[in-house]
Enzyme design. Structure first.
Site, mmCIF file in Angstrom:
data_model
loop_
_atom_site.group_PDB
_atom_site.id
_atom_site.type_symbol
_atom_site.label_atom_id
_atom_site.label_comp_id
_atom_site.label_asym_id
_atom_site.label_seq_id
_atom_site.Cartn_x
_atom_site.Cartn_y
_atom_site.Cartn_z
ATOM 1 N N ILE A 4 0.809 -1.213 0.000
ATOM 2 C CA ILE A 4 0.000 0.000 0.000
ATOM 3 C C ILE A 4 0.842 1.263 0.000
ATOM 4 O O ILE A 4 0.313 2.365 -0.012
ATOM 5 C CB ILE A 4 -0.990 0.029 1.194
ATOM 6 C CG1 ILE A 4 -0.234 -0.171 2.510
ATOM 7 C CG2 ILE A 4 -2.079 -0.995 1.023
ATOM 8 C CD1 ILE A 4 -1.134 0.005 3.735
ATOM 9 N N GLY B 228 8.551 3.730 0.151
ATOM 10 C CA GLY B 228 9.420 4.883 0.388
ATOM 11 C C GLY B 228 10.845 4.545 0.023
ATOM 12 O O GLY B 228 11.116 3.480 -0.523
ATOM 13 N N GLY B 229 11.751 5.445 0.330
ATOM 14 C CA GLY B 229 13.142 5.253 -0.057
ATOM 15 C C GLY B 229 13.741 3.989 0.523
ATOM 16 O O GLY B 229 14.415 3.244 -0.163
ATOM 17 N N VAL C 123 8.911 -0.415 2.455
ATOM 18 C CA VAL C 123 7.707 -0.759 1.718
ATOM 19 C C VAL C 123 6.616 -0.990 2.760
ATOM 20 O O VAL C 123 6.887 -1.548 3.822
ATOM 21 C CB VAL C 123 7.902 -2.050 0.895
ATOM 22 C CG1 VAL C 123 6.676 -2.315 0.037
ATOM 23 C CG2 VAL C 123 9.146 -1.964 0.037
ATOM 24 N N VAL C 124 5.407 -0.527 2.476
ATOM 25 C CA VAL C 124 4.331 -0.692 3.445
ATOM 26 C C VAL C 124 3.310 -1.686 2.897
ATOM 27 O O VAL C 124 2.917 -1.608 1.737
ATOM 28 C CB VAL C 124 3.647 0.657 3.744
ATOM 29 C CG1 VAL C 124 2.616 0.496 4.854
ATOM 30 C CG2 VAL C 124 4.681 1.693 4.137
ATOM 31 N N LYS D 108 5.198 -1.765 7.922
ATOM 32 C CA LYS D 108 6.256 -1.085 7.198
ATOM 33 C C LYS D 108 7.523 -1.905 7.295
ATOM 34 O O LYS D 108 8.040 -2.157 8.380
ATOM 35 C CB LYS D 108 6.467 0.292 7.827
ATOM 36 C CG LYS D 108 7.491 1.165 7.149
ATOM 37 C CD LYS D 108 7.459 2.532 7.833
ATOM 38 C CE LYS D 108 8.573 3.438 7.378
ATOM 39 N NZ LYS D 108 8.596 4.666 8.186
ATOM 40 N N ASP E 56 10.058 15.762 8.497
ATOM 41 C CA ASP E 56 9.546 15.451 7.163
ATOM 42 C C ASP E 56 8.029 15.655 7.115
ATOM 43 O O ASP E 56 7.285 14.773 6.703
ATOM 44 C CB ASP E 56 9.934 14.028 6.761
ATOM 45 C CG ASP E 56 9.911 13.838 5.251
ATOM 46 O OD1 ASP E 56 9.872 14.860 4.524
ATOM 47 O OD2 ASP E 56 9.933 12.672 4.806
#
Ligand SMILES: *[C@@H]1O[C@H](CO)[C@@H](O)[C@H](O)[C@H]1NC(C)=O
Ligand SMILES: *[C@@H]1O[C@H](CO)[C@@H](O)[C@H](O)[C@H]1NC(C)=O
Ligand SMILES: *[C@@H]1O[C@H](CO)[C@@H](O)[C@H](O)[C@H]1NC(C)=O
Ligand SMILES: *[C@@H]1O[C@H](CO)[C@@H](O)[C@H](O)[C@H]1NC(C)=O
Ligand SMILES: *[C@@H]1O[C@H](CO)[C@@H](O)[C@H](O)[C@H]1NC(C)=O
Ligand SMILES: *[C@@H]1O[C@H](CO)[C@@H](O)[C@H](O)[C@H]1NC(C)=O
Ligand SMILES: *[C@@H]1O[C@H](CO)[C@@H](O)[C@H](O)[C@H]1NC(C)=O
Ligand SMILES: *[C@@H]1O[C@H](CO)[C@@H](O)[C@H](O)[C@H]1NC(C)=O
Ligand SMILES: *[C@@H]1O[C@H](CO)[C@@H](O)[C@H](O)[C@H]1NC(C)=O
Length: 664
Positions: A378, A381-382, A385-386, A400, A508
Site C-alpha cells: 500500500i 518509500g526510499g 515498503v508498506v 512497514k 519530514d
C-alpha cells in the site's frame, strides 16, 4: 533548488574490513600449514638409494617383537638379528623377531604420489652369516630380505613366520615380497618347504614360488648349516618382469656370479598395486630353536625407471594446495561472517528491544499470516515498503518493512523509541515491531529486516486526496481546516514532548505523511527522519526533508523544530490552494509556494490563493485568511522569526488572536 533526500541505505558495520583482514590471516595460516605438511612430506620422501652404514645407522629402524629384548643389536662388524646362543644364557627370550627397516619410504611408488602403475626395477644386495649350533634341520629359522607394507613386525610372526606375517594366513593385512634363506623345514600347509636349507621367493605368503633353490646338500656353497658368510644379490626387472637372485659363499666377492640361483617371473606392479608405503626390511626370527644371524652389509638401489629420471612435480600436492587453501580460507571466512552476523543480529535485536520496550514484538510468522505473505503493498518509500495486513481478530494494520535494516538500525531504533513513547490521537500509533535477523548460510542469504506495525489508515494520505487520487468530495473547506488543526496539534505535541536529550523534530512534514482515518481525521506519521536533539541546537546532519517543504536552513543541514514549522506553513498553503509545493504549473519555476503566496499578499489579494473549488462560507473566509497569514509567518526564511507550534495552534483555535508580532 535541490534537496538531497537520501535515505541511508548502506551497511554501516565494518563487515568487509574485518572479514578481509581475517581472510588474509586465515589464508596465510592455511598456506603455512600446507607448506609445513608439504615440507614434512618432502623430506624423507622418495629415496632411491639405501645403504646400511654401521657408523651411522640413522636411516634404519631396529625392531623386535619382544620389547627390550636387546635384539637387534649393532656391533662394529655387523648387526645381530638374533642372539648368538653360544654367548647368551638360557634366559634369552626365544620366539622373537629381530628386524631392521629402512626408516624412510623408498621411491617405489611415492615419486608420483603412489599412483604409478609400474613398479620400478631395483637391485638389492646383502651379506650375512647364519651360525648354527645344532645338527641339520634343528636350527631356526633363517633370514629374509623383504619389501613389505608393514611398518613393524606383525604380531605372532615369530619362528617360521620370519617376522613377515601372522600365524594365520587369513589374518594377513600386509603385502610383501620376500627372499628367504630358510633353515627349518616346515611341513605345514602354507609352507611346503623342500628342506631345512633352501632359498626361495615368497609373495604374500610363505610358500616359496617355484623354482626354489634347495641348498640342503652339505657340499653346496649355500648350505645353511656351515656358518658360511653369504652375499646375495636380487634384481627385479620391471620390463621383464621377474626377480633374479644370485648368491655366493665368497667372503669378499669381486662381483656377483654369472648365473643366478633363482629366476622367478613376478610382476610386482600387480603385487603392490594397492599400496603406496613400501618398506625394505631384513628380518630374522627364532622359535623354540635359535641361531645367530648377523647382517654385515646391505644396500638397495631403485634403478633406471623412466619415471624416476625426471621426477614429476606431485600433482596431488598442487591439487591439495589449490583446493585446501581456498577451502580453509573460505571456511574461516564463513565462520567469521557467521560470528559477525550473529553479533550484529544480536546487537540490533537488543537495541530494538530496548528501544521499543512498551510495544509488542511480533514474530515474523505472525506477520506472514497477517499480510498473507506480503501480498498487498500500500505504499513505498526510499528505504521501506508498506503492506496491508490484518490481525487474527480482524484489526487492520499497516506493516512497514525497512530494507537493509542493519544499516539503519540506529535510525530505526530511534524512531521506535520515539514512536513507542508517543501516544497522541493525531499521531499515527505504533502497534508493534518485528526484527528478522540477517541470515547468511551456504545457499540461504538474506539481509536483516525490521518491520514496524502501525494502525491502518483506511483513507490513505492527504497527498492522495489533494492530488485527486481519491474521491475528494470529502475534502471540503471545513474538513481541510480541521486537518490543518489536527496536524498542528500533533506537531505541537511532538515539539513539547520532553525527552532526556531534548525535543523531537519530525523533519519530514508533508502531505504524504498526513494519514486520514475513516472519519477524515488527520494523523501525522512517518518518523523515519525524526531525530532527538537538544533544544534549539542545530543538528548538522545530512540535509533532510522533501523538495518544496524543506526550510532554507535544512539545505545547510541545520534542523530545529522551527524547520517543522516551515514545512507546516507550506502544508497549510498546499491545503488552502491545492497547489503542489514544488513544480506546480501555476507558479514560476524555482519559486517556492511561500514566495508565491507572499507575492499575492503584496498585490493585496491573499484570498485569491484559496482553491477555487472550495465553496467557502463567509465565516470560514476569515479563518482561511488567518490560516494564510499564519502560513506566511511560518514560512519566514529566518527560523527564529517563525512562531512556535504552540503559537500556531493558539492562532488556529482563535482566529482573532494576534499573530502580527511574528509576521513581517
Ligand atoms: C630331520 O632330519 C632327519 C634326518 O635327516 C629326519 O629323520 C627328521 O625327520 C628331520 N626332522 C625334521 C623335524 O625335519
Ligand atoms: C597371537 O597369538 C596369541 C596366542 O596364541 C593369540 O591370542 C592372538 O590372537 C594372536 N594374534 C594374532 C594377531 O594372530
Ligand atoms: C664355499 O663352499 C664350498 C663348497 O661347500 C667350499 O668348498 C668353500 O670352502 C666355501 N668357501 C668359503 C669361503 O667358505
Ligand atoms: C658355527 O659356529 C659356532 C660358534 O662359533 C660353532 O659352535 C659351530 O660349531 C659352528 N658350526 C660349524 C658347522 O662350523
Ligand atoms: C630387463 O628385461 C628386458 C626385457 O627382457 C631386457 O631387455 C633388459 O635388458 C632387462 N634389463 C636388465 C638390466 O637386465
Ligand atoms: C605388470 O602389471 C602392471 C600393473 O598391473 C601392468 O600394467 C603390466 O602390463 C604388467 N606387466 C606385464 C609384463 O604383464
Ligand atoms: C587390489 O585391490 C583390488 C580392489 O580392491 C583387488 O581386487 C585386488 O585383488 C587387490 N590386489 C592385491 C594385490 O591385493
Ligand atoms: C625345544 O628345544 C629343546 C632343545 O633346544 C628341545 O629339547 C625341545 O623338545 C623343544 N621343544 C619343542 C616343543 O620343539
Ligand atoms: C651393494 O653391495 C653389493 C655387494 O657388496 C655390491 O656389489 C654393490 O656394488 C653394492 N651396490 C652399491 C650401489 O653400493
Amino acid at each position: 533548488m535541490k534537496v538531497v533526500h537520501a535515505p541511508i541505505c548502506y551497511a554501516n558495520y565494518p563487515r568487509t574490513g574485518f572479514s578481509g583482514l581475517l581472510f588474509v590471516v586465515s589464508m596465510s595460516v592455511a598456506a603455512t600449514v600446507v607448506g609445513a605438511l608439504q615440507q614434512s612430506a618432502d623430506q624423507p620422501d622418495c629415496i632411491t638409494e639405501f645403504k646400511l652404514d654401521l657408523s651411522d645407522d640413522s636411516n634404519i629402524e631396529y625392531q623386535s617383537l619382544i620389547p627390550n629384548s636387546g635384539i637387534p643389536y649393532k656391533t662394529p662388524k655387523g648387526i645381530f638379528l638374533n642372539y648368538d646362543p653360544s654367548i647368551t644364557t638360557s634366559s634369552v627370550p626365544r620366539y622373537n623377531v629381530g628386524r631392521i627397516r629402512n626408516k624412510f619410504p623408498l621411491a617405489f611408488k611415492c615419486s608420483d604420489g603412489g599412483s604409478r602403475s609400474l613398479f620400478p626395477s631395483f637391485t638389492t644386495s646383502f651379506t650375512f652369516q647364519i651360525k648354527t649350533f645344532t645338527k641339520y634341520n634343528d636350527s631356526g629359522d633363517g633370514i629374509a630380505f623383504a619389501l613389505t607394507t608393514d611398518a613393524a613386525a606383525p604380531e605372532n610372526s615369530t619362528g617360521r613366520f620370519l617376522g613377515l606375517m601372522q600365524q594365520k594366513v587369513e589374518d594377513r593385512h600386509q603385502q610383501f615380497m620376500a627372499l628367504e634363506f630358510d633353515t627349518f623345514q616346515n611341513f605345514e600347509p602354507g609352507f611346503d618347504d623342500p628342506s631345512a636349507s633352501h632359498v626361495g621367493i615368497d609373495v604374500g605368503n610363505l610358500t616359496s614360488l617355484k623354482p626354489v633353490k634347495d641348498t640342503s646338500d652339505p657340499s653346496d656353497p649355500l648350505y645353511l648349516y656351515q656358518n658360511y658368510t653369504i652375499t646375495t644379490w636380487l634384481f627385479y626387472n620391471s620390463s621383464d618382469p621377474a626377480i633374479y637372485v644370485w648368491a655366493t659363499n665368497d667372503t669378499d666377492p669381486a662381483e656377483k656370479p654369472l648365473t643366478p640361483i633363482l629366476g622367478v617371473p613376478q610382476n610386482l606392479s600387480q603385487v603392490f598395486q594397492n599400496d603406496t608405503s613400501i618398506y625394505a626390511v631384513i628380518t630374522a626370527a627364532s622359535g623354540n630353536n635359535s641361531q645367530a644371524v648377523i647382517l654385515y652389509s646391505w644396500n638397495l638401489t631403485i634403478i633406471d625407471h623412466e619415471d624416476l629420471k625426471e621426477p614429476k612435480r606431485r600433482p596431488w600436492k598442487l591439487l591439495y594446495l589449490l583446493i585446501a587453501v581456498p577451502f580453509i580460507a573460505l571456511l574461516a571466512l564463513a565462520a567469521v561472517r557467521a560470528i559477525c552476523i550473529w553479533r550484529v543480529n544480536h546487537r540490533s535485536g537488543t537495541f530494538l528491544r530496548d528501544a521499543a520496550r512498551p510495544v509488542r514484538r511480533f514474530t515474523y510468522s505472525e506477520l506472514l499470516h497477517a499480510t498473507s505473505w506480503f501480498t498487498e503493498e500500500i505504499g513505498r518509500g526510499g528505504c521501506s515498503v508498506v503492506y496491508r495486513g490484518n490481525l487474527q481478530d480482524g484489526t487492520p494494520l499497516a506493516i512497514k518493512k525497512m530494507k537493509n535494516a542493519h544499516a539503519d538500525v540506529t535510525v530505526i531504533a530511534r524512531e521506535l523509541q520515539i514512536l513507542s513513547g508517543l501516544q497522541h490521537r493525531n499521531l499515527l500509533s505504533l502497534r508493534g515491531w518485528c526484527f528478522r535477523p540477517e541470515q547468511n548460510f551456504c545457499c540461504r542469504s538474506r539481509r536483516a529486516e525490521i518491520f514496524l506495525i502501525f494502525e491502518y489508515m483506511p483513507n490513505g494520505t492527504l497527498h492522495d486526496h489533494l492530488r485527486g487520487a481519491k474521491e475528494d468530495s470529502a475534502l471540503d473547506s471545513a474538513r481541510r481546516l480541521s486537518i490543518i488543526h489536527d496536524v498542528a496539534i500533533a506537531l505541537e505535541f511532538l515539539h513539547s514532548y520532553a525527552t532526556p536529550t531534548g525535543f523531537v523534530a519530525h523533519r519530514d512534514v508533508k502531505a504524504q505523511n498526513v494519514l486520514l482515518t475513516e472519519n477524515m481525521e488527520a494523523k501525522l506519521g512517518d518518523f523515519g527522519l525524526a531525530r532527538l536533539s537538544a533544544h534549539h541546537e542545530f543538528l548538522t546532519e545530512n540535509p533532510a526533508g522533501t523538495v518544496g517543504y524543506a526550510a532554507p536552513e535544512a539545505f545547510r543541514g541545520q534542523i530545529t523544530e522551527k524547520s517543522d514549522v516551515y514545512s507546516f506553513g507550506v502544508l497549510m498553503i498546499e491545503i488552502a490552494s491545492g497547489m503542489r509545493p514544488s513544480g506546480d504549473v501555476r507558479i514560476a519555476p524555482h519559486t517556492v509556494l511561500a514566495d508565491w503566496l507572499h507575492s499575492m499578499t503584496m498585490r493585496n489579494n491573499i484570498m485569491e490563493a484559496i482553491d477555487t473549488s472550495l465553496n467557502i462560507t463567509a465565516t470560514e473566509s476569515e479563518r482561511w485568511r488567518s490560516v494564510l497569514r499564519l502560513a506566511l509567518a511560518c514560512c519566514q526564511p529566518e527560523h527564529a522569526n517563525r512562531p512556535s507550534m504552540r503559537k500556531v495552534v493558539n492562532v488556529l483555535e482563535n482566529p482573532d488572536a494576534e499573530i502580527l508580532e511574528v509576521s513581517d
